[in-house]
Design a protein around this motif. Sequence first.
Motif, PDB file in Angstrom:
ATOM      1  N   ASP B 137       0.828  -1.211   0.000  1.00  0.00           N
ATOM      2  CA  ASP B 137       0.000   0.000   0.000  1.00  0.00           C
ATOM      3  C   ASP B 137       0.861   1.259   0.000  1.00  0.00           C
ATOM      4  N   LYS B 138       2.004   1.157   0.692  1.00  0.00           N
ATOM      5  CA  LYS B 138       2.909   2.311   0.675  1.00  0.00           C
ATOM      6  C   LYS B 138       3.419   2.565  -0.741  1.00  0.00           C
ATOM      7  N   VAL B 139       3.851   1.463  -1.389  1.00  0.00           N
ATOM      8  CA  VAL B 139       4.343   1.593  -2.759  1.00  0.00           C
ATOM      9  C   VAL B 139       3.286   2.238  -3.631  1.00  0.00           C
ATOM     10  N   ALA B 140       2.059   1.772  -3.488  1.00  0.00           N
ATOM     11  CA  ALA B 140       0.988   2.295  -4.336  1.00  0.00           C
ATOM     12  C   ALA B 140       0.801   3.785  -4.109  1.00  0.00           C
ATOM     13  N   LEU B 141       0.801   4.176  -2.841  1.00  0.00           N
ATOM     14  CA  LEU B 141       0.576   5.595  -2.546  1.00  0.00           C
ATOM     15  C   LEU B 141       1.695   6.464  -3.105  1.00  0.00           C
ATOM     16  N   TRP B 142       2.940   6.026  -2.870  1.00  0.00           N
ATOM     17  CA  TRP B 142       4.055   6.830  -3.374  1.00  0.00           C
ATOM     18  C   TRP B 142       4.077   6.856  -4.899  1.00  0.00           C
ATOM     19  N   LEU B 143       3.729   5.687  -5.463  1.00  0.00           N
ATOM     20  CA  LEU B 143       3.691   5.600  -6.921  1.00  0.00           C
ATOM     21  C   LEU B 143       2.722   6.631  -7.470  1.00  0.00           C
ATOM     22  N   PHE B 144       1.592   6.726  -6.832  1.00  0.00           N
ATOM     23  CA  PHE B 144       0.580   7.652  -7.297  1.00  0.00           C
ATOM     24  C   PHE B 144       1.067   9.092  -7.148  1.00  0.00           C
ATOM     25  N   TRP B 145       1.637   9.369  -6.009  1.00  0.00           N
ATOM     26  CA  TRP B 145       2.153  10.708  -5.732  1.00  0.00           C
ATOM     27  C   TRP B 145       3.198  11.104  -6.766  1.00  0.00           C
ATOM     28  N   TYR B 146       4.155  10.184  -6.989  1.00  0.00           N
ATOM     29  CA  TYR B 146       5.236  10.540  -7.900  1.00  0.00           C
ATOM     30  C   TYR B 146       4.801  10.580  -9.351  1.00  0.00           C
ATOM     31  N   SER B 147       3.841   9.738  -9.720  1.00  0.00           N
ATOM     32  CA  SER B 147       3.432   9.815 -11.124  1.00  0.00           C
ATOM     33  C   SER B 147       2.667  11.108 -11.387  1.00  0.00           C
ATOM     34  N   THR B 148       1.867  11.548 -10.398  1.00  0.00           N
ATOM     35  CA  THR B 148       1.184  12.830 -10.586  1.00  0.00           C
ATOM     36  C   THR B 148       2.197  13.970 -10.695  1.00  0.00           C
ATOM     37  N   LEU B 149       3.143  13.969  -9.758  1.00  0.00           N
ATOM     38  CA  LEU B 149       4.157  15.031  -9.778  1.00  0.00           C
ATOM     39  C   LEU B 149       4.969  14.981 -11.061  1.00  0.00           C
ATOM     40  N   GLY B 150       5.356  13.748 -11.440  1.00  0.00           N
ATOM     41  CA  GLY B 150       6.180  13.592 -12.633  1.00  0.00           C
ATOM     42  C   GLY B 150       5.444  14.060 -13.869  1.00  0.00           C
ATOM     43  N   PHE B 151       4.172  13.747 -13.904  1.00  0.00           N
ATOM     44  CA  PHE B 151       3.344  14.191 -15.026  1.00  0.00           C
ATOM     45  C   PHE B 151       3.369  15.710 -15.137  1.00  0.00           C
ATOM     46  N   LEU B 152       3.174  16.367 -14.000  1.00  0.00           N
ATOM     47  CA  LEU B 152       3.176  17.833 -14.018  1.00  0.00           C
ATOM     48  C   LEU B 152       4.552  18.380 -14.403  1.00  0.00           C
ATOM     49  N   HIS B 153       5.600  17.747 -13.863  1.00  0.00           N
ATOM     50  CA  HIS B 153       6.949  18.189 -14.171  1.00  0.00           C
ATOM     51  C   HIS B 153       7.241  18.089 -15.669  1.00  0.00           C
ATOM     52  N   LEU B 154       6.905  16.940 -16.250  1.00  0.00           N
ATOM     53  CA  LEU B 154       7.196  16.729 -17.667  1.00  0.00           C
ATOM     54  C   LEU B 154       6.408  17.704 -18.529  1.00  0.00           C
ATOM     55  N   MET B 155       5.149  17.932 -18.145  1.00  0.00           N
ATOM     56  CA  MET B 155       4.326  18.885 -18.893  1.00  0.00           C
ATOM     57  C   MET B 155       4.965  20.273 -18.851  1.00  0.00           C
ATOM     58  N   THR B 156       5.414  20.642 -17.648  1.00  0.00           N
ATOM     59  CA  THR B 156       6.015  21.965 -17.495  1.00  0.00           C
ATOM     60  C   THR B 156       7.250  22.099 -18.371  1.00  0.00           C
ATOM     61  N   SER B 157       8.091  21.056 -18.370  1.00  0.00           N
ATOM     62  CA  SER B 157       9.330  21.225 -19.139  1.00  0.00           C
ATOM     63  C   SER B 157       9.035  21.196 -20.634  1.00  0.00           C
ATOM     64  N   LEU B 158       8.015  20.445 -21.030  1.00  0.00           N
ATOM     65  CA  LEU B 158       7.623  20.485 -22.446  1.00  0.00           C
ATOM     66  C   LEU B 158       7.167  21.885 -22.836  1.00  0.00           C
ATOM     67  N   CYS B 159       6.352  22.470 -21.968  1.00  0.00           N
ATOM     68  CA  CYS B 159       5.862  23.825 -22.249  1.00  0.00           C
ATOM     69  C   CYS B 159       7.026  24.795 -22.329  1.00  0.00           C
ATOM     70  N   LYS B 160       8.014  24.601 -21.448  1.00  0.00           N
ATOM     71  CA  LYS B 160       9.160  25.496 -21.428  1.00  0.00           C
ATOM     72  C   LYS B 160       9.908  25.415 -22.760  1.00  0.00           C
ATOM     73  N   ASP B 161      10.157  24.182 -23.201  1.00  0.00           N
ATOM     74  CA  ASP B 161      10.850  24.011 -24.485  1.00  0.00           C
ATOM     75  C   ASP B 161      10.075  24.672 -25.610  1.00  0.00           C
ATOM     76  N   ARG B 162       8.743  24.449 -25.572  1.00  0.00           N
ATOM     77  CA  ARG B 162       7.942  24.957 -26.666  1.00  0.00           C
ATOM     78  C   ARG B 162       7.930  26.482 -26.670  1.00  0.00           C
ATOM     79  N   PHE B 163       7.840  27.073 -25.471  1.00  0.00           N
ATOM     80  CA  PHE B 163       7.873  28.533 -25.374  1.00  0.00           C
ATOM     81  C   PHE B 163       9.152  29.059 -25.998  1.00  0.00           C
TER      82      PHE B 163
END
Lengths: 169, 575
Positions: B137-163
């Motif tokens: 359950d710990k793995v699942a929770l952290w996995l969820f946390w990090y995938s959400t954060l990672g998703f936002l991070h990757l989106m941000t850096s994509l936007c940065k490149d595109r800008f």
Amino acid sequence: MAGSALRRLMAEYKQLTLNPPEGIIAGPITEENYFEWEALITGPEGTCFEGGVFPAKLVFPSDYPLSPPKMTFTCEMFHPNIYADGRVCISILHAPGDDPMGYESSSERWSPVQSVEKILLSVISMLAEPNDESGANVDAAKMWRENREEFNKIAEKLVRKTLGIPINP
Amino acid sequence: MEFMMVDRLPVPRLSTYISATVVSISAASYYSYKYSMDASTPEQSAIQDPSQTEDPIDVYYEQMLNVLAFMLQDPLCFLVLCNGAICSIVMVGAVIQSLVLGNLRPVEHIQFRERLWNWVIYKFIFMFIILKAYTLDKVALWLFWYSTLGFLHLMTSLCKDRFEYMWMSMGTGTRVNWKYIHMSVLLSIGFIFSLFLLNFAYLVGLTLSKHIFAFMVIECLMLAGSIAHIFLRHYIQLFHRNSINHTTSPGKFIYYSELGLDLGIRVMEILHYSHAIIWTNSYLTMAGFVIFMHMRQLISDIQKRLQKHKNFLWVHSHLEKNYPMASIEELDVNSDNCAICWEKMDSARKLPCGHLFHNGCLQSWMEQEPSCPTCRLSLTLGHDQNIPMNNTNNVGQDTLGTHALTPHHFFHFDGSRYLSWLPSFSVEVTHSLRPPSQILTSQLETMARQVLQLFPYYPMSMIIEDLLTTRSVDLTIDNILEGRLVSPLQNIEDEPAIIESVPTVSSVEQFINAPSYTKFNTNLGEPVIDDLVSLGSQFSKSPDERENILRVRKQTMIMKARQKYMSKVSSSKTE
């Protein structure tokens, strides 16, 4: 910053369009990206490159005009100051900080008062009078010094190639 | 965050991943359905007997709940469900990407892949070694946390490149504006999300432990900071694009907040990692080593940034102190535009050699090279007035004229006459004048190797040369991919392929190489040449028209050159 670079490039494009110097046409490859240009350069008269129209590509950095663009011929070239892959090696295209060959004084190098037009004009004069000390293409430099006739023949072939005229009509 | 091996790891295709997830989920649900039915048949038949009248929908609902409960208990099925959740995040990301960004450019693809793997590897290390998440359950929770954060991070850096890419194009039309708006909205949503996650960290993390709370908070703050940084940089860019003259700069406040954010994000990251290492006491483990390496990189980044700032401050004060603004009469006499940006000067700074420039333009050039752009008069001289020991000062000021004509290392020679420690000081000065650009050769070599891994057929020397100018692996890869750096080997082997990769050039090349040399004076040529006079003297306002005119001018030039050449050849033959 890219914003002022863009305006400067636009101004240069406008000037080159309204008052084009003899034998030079230059402009962005597409209007979508002003940082990559294509230039056509006519070989100077009275030299072995006479009559040829040589295409080249100019790539500008985002802090242009603080840093120089890079210029590469996209056609085949044989010249002491042009690398085998087409990159042009002249002092005006080198930033003041770097000196790959160690022989140029900083007064010949890039400064923001230079422009595309000045670069292309110095490339034309480079075509007319190669600097055989720089040695971007050692074979060409050697041939230029020792066997001018052979060099002229190769240049003639290149001129025909850029014009799309077969070697033996 | 530069892992060499990461470059080669492939990312599975989106469709493959989604279909694999769908298959695994359906297999898992079928399996658990079977099992839950088997397990519950005796009970259910016993219970169901009295409630025959139950709605069939309710029965299904109950069965669904049973299956779900079973799946949550079975470890394998549980992981499959987690994967499903991540897959849905990926799908959301894909939809957003196609809506807002459209197709990714090849460079963006590579960078995206690199960032994704770096994120996965770092967070993997973090999860299992630092956070010690061993239960499911710990793995699942952290996995969820990090995938959400990672998703936002990757989106941000994509936007940065595109800008950054979009600043390079001239477009100001409505379509481009819409794109800006889309991306700004996306980034704002990302910002709100990061605040939301911060709130979540406050609610959940704090109840668990203070350390976990600190980890979560810093991660959220880093995300929010990087989004704010992009907005700020964007604002500065817009300012530069729209400001008509260069007398003003975006202002001290903006400059310092950009600097602050830039440094702040890195400092936070360092704090984050050192906290993790100290907390788990893992100085001498593999994870500790990886994290230390990363911290070293961060510290050198900070140093470079600070040096750039120092240089900026020096140039600023140097200009203010030594070179006055030009008076209105001087501006009237001088009718030229600023030689750096080619725009009109309403106010300007005057150099001792009499040349005038915009303050902002001169400042940015001086940060690079302290000399007059027009006549190359060295402008480092004023620097000796900043030296606390003033017995050289009078001499310096008296001989201002002669000094000014010499390059700056002459001053260092002069100083040694008076005080033995002066030369070493001046060496320091020249160093800081070309600050961030200098990369150690060893660093350069590792960078070159990295590029070489991707493009083995490029000669090392060429890559190093390009790296010297670009100073970044990404930019060099960019150069190679977009055909600015052509390998001599490749050139011989497959010339046509290279030509194809440069669309507009290809059109000219094709035009040149077309075997149509016999028909120069057919109807194609003549009207075009007639138009040339009018074409040469106009600069259209519409981009499409400009593009067409340029193309026609190029074709005409080649055509004329051919005609001239052929007539020359034929005349020499008749002789």
